[in-house]
Scaffold this active site. Structure first.
Site, PDB file in Angstrom:
ATOM      1  CG  ASP A   1       0.149  -5.312  -6.707  1.00 33.39           C
ATOM      2  OD1 ASP A   1       0.351  -4.765  -7.787  1.00 33.39           O
ATOM      3  OD2 ASP A   1      -0.070  -4.694  -5.653  1.00 33.39           O
TER       4      ASP A   1
ATOM      5  CG  ASP B   1       1.591  -6.650   5.895  1.00 29.97           C
ATOM      6  OD1 ASP B   1       1.449  -7.237   4.799  1.00 29.97           O
ATOM      7  OD2 ASP B   1       2.629  -6.057   6.225  1.00 29.97           O
TER       8      ASP B   1
END
Ligand code: IMP
Ligand code: MG
Length: 182
Positions: A110, A166
């Protein structure tokens, strides 16, 4: 009575990458990895928990006969969807990585903070070589440039889940990757 405001829980939205798409791309990467590590030792170092599916599937696609597998855990987001930027190693490798060729495998890059910190941490030890594989990368969100040798897919800056990834510990078991919708 006191009224409390709770944010709506995100739900699994559209499928971004199907099982077939993931498998096909991993088999291309496996061929590149086999070629690069021919005649050299290779330790796959998976970042728990997110990389569990990538490591399990990729490892089975490699023809390299001397592959070893190890795991590390680094602290990250907690239950939120944005990075705190503070990273610690919560579980060290079990193997002695001295002089070994290590391929760090992560689910998603990210900001790049996790992987750049990890690569620096491993390079400060006497590891033989360190390369990085990330299944997904969000190029728009990268804050720190990390030299990533193997990238599965570049994706838009949405929060995704499934195939090991998740949201608040859920959805890791999905066999595909989906976008979370709020
Ligand atoms: P970075 O340090 O900002 O690059 O964050 C990397 C870590 O944050 C990944 O290894 C994931 O564990 C988690 N992460 C980042 N984006 C997502 C996402 O969209 N879904 C699930 N986990 C994510
Ligand atoms: Mg991760």
């Amino acid at each position: 009575m006191i009224a409390t405001m709770t944010a709506p829980e995100p739900v699994i939205g559209r499928i971004l990458l199907s099982q077939d798409q993931i498998r096909d791309r991993l088999s291309e990467l496996a061929a590149d990895i086999d070629a690069h590590y021919t005649g050299r030792d290779l330790v796959l170092l998976g970042v728990l928990k997110g990389a569990m599916m990538v490591v399990a599937d990729l490892a089975r696609m490699l023809n390299h006969e001397g592959v070893e597998i190890d795991w590390i855990t680094v602290s990250s987001y907690g239950d939120s969807t944005t990075s705190s930027g503070v990273i610690r190693m919560l579980k060290e490798p079990d193997l002695d990585l001295d002089g070994r060729n290590v391929l760090v495998i992560d689910d998603i890059t990210d900001s790049g903070l996790t992987l750049s910190w990890l690569v620096a941490n491993l390079r400060s030890r006497s590891v033989g070589s360190v390369e990085v594989l990330t299944l997904l990368r969000k190029p728009d969100l990268v804050k720190v440039e990390v030299p990533i040798r193997y990238v599965g897919f570049d994706i838009a800056p949405d929060f995704v889940a499934g195939y090991g990834m998740d949201y608040a510990q859920r959805y890791r078991n999905l066999p595909y990757i989906a976008v979370l919708e709020y």
